[in-house]
Design a protein around this motif. Structure first.
Motif, PDB file in Angstrom:
ATOM      1  N   VAL A 114      14.009  10.005  -3.001  1.00 18.64           N
ATOM      2  CA  VAL A 114      14.153  11.012  -1.953  1.00 18.64           C
ATOM      3  C   VAL A 114      14.573  10.331  -0.662  1.00 18.64           C
ATOM      4  O   VAL A 114      14.334   9.141  -0.461  1.00 18.64           O
ATOM      5  CB  VAL A 114      12.839  11.807  -1.748  1.00 18.64           C
ATOM      6  N   VAL A 115      15.217  11.111   0.208  1.00 18.42           N
ATOM      7  CA  VAL A 115      15.696  10.584   1.487  1.00 18.42           C
ATOM      8  C   VAL A 115      15.307  11.568   2.587  1.00 18.42           C
ATOM      9  O   VAL A 115      15.279  12.782   2.372  1.00 18.42           O
ATOM     10  CB  VAL A 115      17.226  10.345   1.443  1.00 18.42           C
ATOM     11  N   ASP A 116      14.979  11.029   3.769  1.00 15.41           N
ATOM     12  CA  ASP A 116      14.624  11.902   4.887  1.00 15.41           C
ATOM     13  C   ASP A 116      15.871  12.533   5.493  1.00 15.41           C
ATOM     14  O   ASP A 116      16.993  12.210   5.110  1.00 15.41           O
ATOM     15  CB  ASP A 116      13.813  11.139   5.931  1.00 15.41           C
ATOM     16  N   ARG A 117      15.667  13.431   6.429  1.00 21.10           N
ATOM     17  CA  ARG A 117      16.798  14.187   6.990  1.00 21.10           C
ATOM     18  C   ARG A 117      17.794  13.319   7.736  1.00 21.10           C
ATOM     19  O   ARG A 117      18.970  13.651   7.830  1.00 21.10           O
ATOM     20  CB  ARG A 117      16.308  15.317   7.881  1.00 21.10           C
ATOM     21  N   SER A 118      17.355  12.172   8.273  1.00 23.84           N
ATOM     22  CA  SER A 118      18.283  11.296   8.983  1.00 23.84           C
ATOM     23  C   SER A 118      19.103  10.440   8.010  1.00 23.84           C
ATOM     24  O   SER A 118      20.111   9.872   8.403  1.00 23.84           O
ATOM     25  CB  SER A 118      17.512  10.378   9.942  1.00 23.84           C
ATOM     26  N   GLY A 119      18.642  10.333   6.770  1.00 24.85           N
ATOM     27  CA  GLY A 119      19.336   9.518   5.783  1.00 24.85           C
ATOM     28  C   GLY A 119      19.022   8.044   5.879  1.00 24.85           C
ATOM     29  O   GLY A 119      19.625   7.236   5.191  1.00 24.85           O
ATOM     30  N   ALA A 133      12.633   6.722  -0.390  1.00 22.63           N
ATOM     31  CA  ALA A 133      11.363   6.443  -1.057  1.00 22.63           C
ATOM     32  C   ALA A 133      11.437   6.872  -2.510  1.00 22.63           C
ATOM     33  O   ALA A 133      12.183   7.795  -2.866  1.00 22.63           O
ATOM     34  CB  ALA A 133      10.222   7.167  -0.354  1.00 22.63           C
ATOM     35  N   LEU A 134      10.657   6.195  -3.346  1.00 20.71           N
ATOM     36  CA  LEU A 134      10.509   6.592  -4.737  1.00 20.71           C
ATOM     37  C   LEU A 134       9.404   7.641  -4.809  1.00 20.71           C
ATOM     38  O   LEU A 134       8.388   7.508  -4.141  1.00 20.71           O
ATOM     39  CB  LEU A 134      10.107   5.400  -5.599  1.00 20.71           C
ATOM     40  N   LEU A 135       9.604   8.623  -5.631  1.00 25.90           N
ATOM     41  CA  LEU A 135       8.586   9.634  -5.861  1.00 25.90           C
ATOM     42  C   LEU A 135       7.915   9.281  -7.181  1.00 25.90           C
ATOM     43  O   LEU A 135       8.471   9.485  -8.255  1.00 25.90           O
ATOM     44  CB  LEU A 135       9.226  11.023  -5.913  1.00 25.90           C
ATOM     45  N   LYS A 136       6.738   8.663  -7.083  1.00 23.77           N
ATOM     46  CA  LYS A 136       6.054   8.155  -8.266  1.00 23.77           C
ATOM     47  C   LYS A 136       5.545   9.303  -9.140  1.00 23.77           C
ATOM     48  O   LYS A 136       5.464  10.446  -8.697  1.00 23.77           O
ATOM     49  CB  LYS A 136       4.912   7.235  -7.832  1.00 23.77           C
ATOM     50  N   SER A 137       5.206   8.990 -10.385  1.00 19.92           N
ATOM     51  CA  SER A 137       4.823  10.022 -11.357  1.00 19.92           C
ATOM     52  C   SER A 137       3.587  10.802 -10.937  1.00 19.92           C
ATOM     53  O   SER A 137       3.407  11.954 -11.345  1.00 19.92           O
ATOM     54  CB  SER A 137       4.617   9.410 -12.741  1.00 19.92           C
ATOM     55  N   ASP A 138       2.735  10.225 -10.086  1.00 15.17           N
ATOM     56  CA  ASP A 138       1.549  10.950  -9.619  1.00 15.17           C
ATOM     57  C   ASP A 138       1.818  11.776  -8.367  1.00 15.17           C
ATOM     58  O   ASP A 138       0.926  12.409  -7.815  1.00 15.17           O
ATOM     59  CB  ASP A 138       0.395   9.982  -9.378  1.00 15.17           C
ATOM     60  N   GLY A 139       3.083  11.770  -7.886  1.00 14.06           N
ATOM     61  CA  GLY A 139       3.466  12.555  -6.716  1.00 14.06           C
ATOM     62  C   GLY A 139       3.397  11.789  -5.408  1.00 14.06           C
ATOM     63  O   GLY A 139       3.742  12.327  -4.360  1.00 14.06           O
ATOM     64  N   SER A 140       2.966  10.533  -5.451  1.00 14.56           N
ATOM     65  CA  SER A 140       2.900   9.742  -4.223  1.00 14.56           C
ATOM     66  C   SER A 140       4.261   9.101  -3.937  1.00 14.56           C
ATOM     67  O   SER A 140       5.112   9.003  -4.816  1.00 14.56           O
ATOM     68  CB  SER A 140       1.825   8.657  -4.336  1.00 14.56           C
ATOM     69  N   LEU A 141       4.427   8.672  -2.688  1.00 16.15           N
ATOM     70  CA  LEU A 141       5.681   8.034  -2.266  1.00 16.15           C
ATOM     71  C   LEU A 141       5.518   6.529  -2.219  1.00 16.15           C
ATOM     72  O   LEU A 141       4.458   6.020  -1.861  1.00 16.15           O
ATOM     73  CB  LEU A 141       6.095   8.516  -0.874  1.00 16.15           C
ATOM     74  N   ASP A 142       6.584   5.814  -2.550  1.00 16.51           N
ATOM     75  CA  ASP A 142       6.622   4.366  -2.462  1.00 16.51           C
ATOM     76  C   ASP A 142       7.923   3.993  -1.757  1.00 16.51           C
ATOM     77  O   ASP A 142       9.008   4.178  -2.299  1.00 16.51           O
ATOM     78  CB  ASP A 142       6.570   3.744  -3.856  1.00 16.51           C
ATOM     79  N   GLU A 143       7.795   3.497  -0.524  1.00 15.74           N
ATOM     80  CA  GLU A 143       8.989   3.147   0.243  1.00 15.74           C
ATOM     81  C   GLU A 143       9.511   1.758  -0.084  1.00 15.74           C
ATOM     82  O   GLU A 143      10.544   1.355   0.443  1.00 15.74           O
ATOM     83  CB  GLU A 143       8.716   3.280   1.747  1.00 15.74           C
ATOM     84  N   ASN A 144       8.844   1.029  -0.955  1.00 16.65           N
ATOM     85  CA  ASN A 144       9.332  -0.273  -1.427  1.00 16.65           C
ATOM     86  C   ASN A 144      10.143  -0.025  -2.687  1.00 16.65           C
ATOM     87  O   ASN A 144       9.621  -0.072  -3.793  1.00 16.65           O
ATOM     88  CB  ASN A 144       8.169  -1.215  -1.711  1.00 16.65           C
ATOM     89  N   LEU A 145      11.419   0.243  -2.531  1.00 20.20           N
ATOM     90  CA  LEU A 145      12.262   0.680  -3.636  1.00 20.20           C
ATOM     91  C   LEU A 145      12.424  -0.371  -4.721  1.00 20.20           C
ATOM     92  O   LEU A 145      12.459  -0.037  -5.898  1.00 20.20           O
ATOM     93  CB  LEU A 145      13.646   1.090  -3.130  1.00 20.20           C
ATOM     94  N   GLY A 146      12.585  -1.606  -4.362  1.00 23.93           N
ATOM     95  CA  GLY A 146      12.814  -2.642  -5.359  1.00 23.93           C
ATOM     96  C   GLY A 146      14.288  -2.767  -5.752  1.00 23.93           C
ATOM     97  O   GLY A 146      14.617  -3.520  -6.658  1.00 23.93           O
ATOM     98  N   PHE A 147      15.154  -2.003  -5.104  1.00 23.44           N
ATOM     99  CA  PHE A 147      16.582  -2.109  -5.310  1.00 23.44           C
ATOM    100  C   PHE A 147      17.295  -1.668  -4.051  1.00 23.44           C
ATOM    101  O   PHE A 147      16.713  -1.019  -3.187  1.00 23.44           O
ATOM    102  CB  PHE A 147      17.060  -1.273  -6.524  1.00 23.44           C
ATOM    103  N   LYS A 148      18.535  -2.050  -3.907  1.00 21.38           N
ATOM    104  CA  LYS A 148      19.336  -1.760  -2.706  1.00 21.38           C
ATOM    105  C   LYS A 148      20.024  -0.410  -2.849  1.00 21.38           C
ATOM    106  O   LYS A 148      20.577  -0.103  -3.887  1.00 21.38           O
ATOM    107  CB  LYS A 148      20.373  -2.869  -2.526  1.00 21.38           C
ATOM    108  N   ILE A 149      19.973   0.389  -1.798  1.00 21.06           N
ATOM    109  CA  ILE A 149      20.665   1.669  -1.742  1.00 21.06           C
ATOM    110  C   ILE A 149      22.061   1.432  -1.162  1.00 21.06           C
ATOM    111  O   ILE A 149      22.206   0.863  -0.075  1.00 21.06           O
ATOM    112  CB  ILE A 149      19.924   2.695  -0.872  1.00 21.06           C
ATOM    113  N   ARG A 150      23.082   1.839  -1.901  1.00 19.86           N
ATOM    114  CA  ARG A 150      24.454   1.715  -1.393  1.00 19.86           C
ATOM    115  C   ARG A 150      24.813   2.967  -0.609  1.00 19.86           C
ATOM    116  O   ARG A 150      24.312   4.044  -0.871  1.00 19.86           O
ATOM    117  CB  ARG A 150      25.438   1.561  -2.550  1.00 19.86           C
ATOM    118  N   ASP A 151      25.713   2.815   0.322  1.00 21.09           N
ATOM    119  CA  ASP A 151      26.200   3.976   1.098  1.00 21.09           C
ATOM    120  C   ASP A 151      27.214   4.768   0.351  1.00 21.09           C
ATOM    121  O   ASP A 151      27.899   4.396  -0.487  1.00 21.09           O
ATOM    122  CB  ASP A 151      26.801   3.510   2.434  1.00 21.09           C
TER     123      ASP A 151
END
Length: 81
Positions: free
Chosen positions: A54-59, A63-81
């Motif tokens: 998921v991404v916030d409104r500013s882009g 964050a990853l949306l984990k299976s229990d519904g919690s957020l994890d902002e440590n993605l573990g991979f690079k997001i490309r533009d």
């Protein structure tokens, strides 16, 4: 009025992205959408559960949306533009 397509263009894509998410992820996603977060994409590694991103409104925040519904902002991979 009849015959007009009422769905937004992204509705089919949104349904496809949500397919396979847990009930906890779907509930958390609904709450996040109220704060203008968006389901950007879902990684689907072989033999593993889907990983929604998921991404916030500013882009700027992702964050990853984990299976229990919690957020994890440590993605573990690079997001490309």
């Amino acid at each position: 009025m009849f015959g007009r397509e009422r769905r937004r263009p992204g509705d089919a894509d949104s349904a496809a992205l949500r397919a396979g998410l847990t009930p906890q992820q779907l509930a958390a996603l609904e709450t996040l959408e109220q704060f203008q977060w968006t389901l950007r994409f879902v990684r689907r590694p072989m033999f593993q559960d889907p990983i929604p991103v998921v991404v916030d409104r500013s882009g700027k925040r992702h964050a990853l949306l984990k299976s229990d519904g919690s957020l994890d902002e440590n993605l573990g991979f690079k997001i490309r533009d």
